[in-house]
Design an enzyme around this catalytic site. Structure first.
Site, PDB file in Angstrom:
ATOM      1  N   TYR A  34      98.955 -25.893  22.169  1.00 52.57           N
ATOM      2  CA  TYR A  34      99.850 -24.783  22.506  1.00 52.57           C
ATOM      3  C   TYR A  34      99.043 -23.522  22.827  1.00 52.57           C
ATOM      4  O   TYR A  34      98.135 -23.128  22.109  1.00 52.57           O
ATOM      5  CB  TYR A  34     100.826 -24.472  21.364  1.00 52.57           C
ATOM      6  CG  TYR A  34     101.686 -23.268  21.687  1.00 52.57           C
ATOM      7  CD1 TYR A  34     102.638 -23.323  22.699  1.00 52.57           C
ATOM      8  CD2 TYR A  34     101.514 -22.053  21.022  1.00 52.57           C
ATOM      9  CE1 TYR A  34     103.410 -22.223  23.028  1.00 52.57           C
ATOM     10  CE2 TYR A  34     102.285 -20.942  21.339  1.00 52.57           C
ATOM     11  CZ  TYR A  34     103.224 -21.029  22.344  1.00 52.57           C
ATOM     12  OH  TYR A  34     103.978 -19.930  22.680  1.00 52.57           O
ATOM     13  N   GLY A  63     106.669 -20.540  24.656  1.00 50.17           N
ATOM     14  CA  GLY A  63     108.037 -20.393  24.191  1.00 50.17           C
ATOM     15  C   GLY A  63     108.826 -21.670  24.360  1.00 50.17           C
ATOM     16  O   GLY A  63     108.403 -22.763  23.951  1.00 50.17           O
TER      17      GLY A  63
END
Length: 516
Positions: free
Chosen positions: A56, A63
């Site tokens: 990530y 998001g």
């Protein structure tokens, strides 16, 4: 090291350094330890970027789009895109000092070595601040969660040489032109760097730090004006005795009572309230000033503890840990900062309210113990300070609306991924207005109290040395004394500047000694 240089290390920063950079243009240097930490964490990010597994913020979207794995050839574009798309602020520009605090605090976190940003990006951030280049940041765009996203994005856009910024001469120009004029190369963002520049509580924290600095001055100033009002009303200083406050040992209460006693030392006005009419006790707004002012002081102290913790924090998502892991977290949530911003708006409103009540008492012939109506020269022909109190009352009413907490609200965003937000930026913005209002409110009380003290002196009663010093300094600053009606706004403006610049405190301390 030059006193005007702030060295950014790996372990956070201080409130004093934030104010020095934001308000006074202090220069910034990165410590050797910070540069080393930046390089070490970047090696970790580069190693993860080379792996096929998605990480990530390094090789994924963000998001609600975090499930998409981004191929290497698109990652630079991804970082540029997040900055461009998130630079979506609207409304008026925020103040230069807020933007400088915002940028400096983001640099503080970047320099911790927990963000994976390259040293050259951090150096460019420092160079932009040192050049006096201020990105154009707008009022609206932060929900206080996942960072002050839009405000920080506008700052990151400037680092890329895009968007608009204000130069040191105050002129707004394309950021690329300003960077070129100062010999600063725009940054080419790599994996994770765009995200790392956006993900922090830096805007709300910067505004908290500056509000605390302003409120410290205003609380000491309000102790002084409360003492002047007590003196002008011929009140008793017996309620300020240390032994009375020792049996209710809230620290701020004792500090405010001590400040008031120091201001009242040597006064020939206090204690006369038994001479002409039975007044066993002064009104609450006079007698309970230390309790109200002190409770606010204690709230400031708690807010300073929270600010100190946040100043020592590395706020990003994901973060690079010393053992080489890159982990997602929720440290970007602004709740701790948002709460204390709202707490401060509440105590500021109450302080403004009690100041206004004392002002109204000074102007009311039925409660002022012999002072002329509205402190007018020739009441009826003159209106005196009647409308000054109206202005003060309007400010107090606005303060009460500003005291409604922003942090009790939340509005979901990012397709319900960010489903509970802090609204800390909004809390900070309204606190700035509240602090401005409070300075004006304290200034009106000061203006009324000094006029009342002078009227008492003309009647043969001798004010204390500290009161005399305050009166003399305020008059020298352009706020005139008793007399026929005149254009009042300039006098009130002079008193406002006198208070907010700390000159009231500076005027009395040569007499009283240092006030807390």
């Amino acid at each position: 090291m030059d006193m005007h240089t702030v060295v950014v290390g790996t372990s956070g920063t201080t409130a004093e350094d934030v104010v020095a950079v934001a308000r006074h243009g202090a220069r910034i240097e990165l410590s050797t330890a910070a540069v080393d930490a930046l390089a070490a964490s970047r090696l970790i990010v580069d190693a993860l970027a080379a792996k096929p597994e998605p990480v990530y913020g390094v090789s994924t979207g963000f998001g609600a789009l975090a499930s998409r794995h981004i191929s290497p050839e698109l990652r630079a574009q991804l970082q540029r895109n997040i900055v461009r798309s998130h630079a979506a602020g609207m409304g008026p520009r925020v103040e230069r000092e807020v933007v400088r605090a915002l940028m400096f605090l983001r640099l503080k976190t970047v320099a911790s070595g927990h963000t994976g940003v390259r040293p050259e990006v951090a150096q460019t951030m420092a160079d932009v601040l040192n050049a006096g280049i201020t990105p154009v940041v707008h009022e609206y765009g932060s929900l206080g969660c996942s960072g002050d996203l839009a405000p920080l994005s506008h700052c990151a856009l400037t680092l890329m040489g895009e968007g608009d910024a204000e130069g040191p001469d105050g002129t707004v120009r394309p950021a690329g032109e300003l960077l070129a004029a100062h010999g600063i190369a725009p940054v080419e963002l790599r994996e994770k760097e765009g995200l790392a520049l956006l993900n922090g509580t830096d805007g709300m924290l910067g505004m908290l730090v500056m509000a605390l600095a302003d409120l410290r001055n205003l609380y000491t100033s309000a102790d002084i004006t409360a003492a002047l009002s007590l003196e002008a009303l011929l009140g008793t200083d017996k309620v300020l005795a240390p032994e009375l406050h020792a049996i209710r040992p809230h620290p701020g209460q004792g500090v405010s009572a001590d400040n008031m006693l120091l201001v009242l030392a040597g006064s020939g006005l206090t204690g006369h309230h038994q001479d002409d009419a039975p007044r066993v006790q002064d009104a609450y707004s006079v007698r309970c000033a230390p309790q109200v002012n002190g409770a606010g002081r204690d709230t400031l102290d708690y807010a300073a503890v929270v600010a100190g913790r946040e100043l020592a924090s590395s706020v990003d998502n994901p973060v690079v840990l010393p053992d080489g892991r890159v982990e997602s977290n929720g440290n970007f949530h602004g709740a701790p900062v948002a709460y204390v911003l709202d707490f401060l708006a509440i105590v500021a409103a109450d302080l403004g309210s009690i100041c206004e009540r004392r002002t109204d008492r000074l102007l009311d012939k039925n409660r002022s113990h012999g002072l002329p109506p509205f402190l007018a020269h020739d009441a009826g022909v003159d209106s005196g300070l009647m409308i000054a109190q109206y202005t003060q009352a309007a400010l107090v009413s606005d303060m009460k609306r500003l005291a409604v907490p922003a942090s009790a609200d939340s509005i979901p965003s990012s397709a319900m991924q960010e489903d509970h937000v802090s609204m800390g930026w909004s809390a900070a913005r309204k606190l700035r207005t509240a602090v401005d209002n409070l300075a004006r409110i304290v200034a009106v009380e000061l203006y009324a109290a000094t006029r009342a003290v002078e009227i008492r002196a003309a009647e043969g009663l001798t004010p204390g040395p500290a009161s005399q010093a305050a009166v003399a300094a305020l008059r020298a600053a352009g706020a005139q004394g008793p007399g026929p009606d005149r254009f009042l706004a300039p006098d009130l403006a002079a008193a406002d500047t006198f208070v907010r610049e700390g000159r009231l405190v500076a005027a009395v301390e040569p007499v009283t000694g240092p006030l807390a």
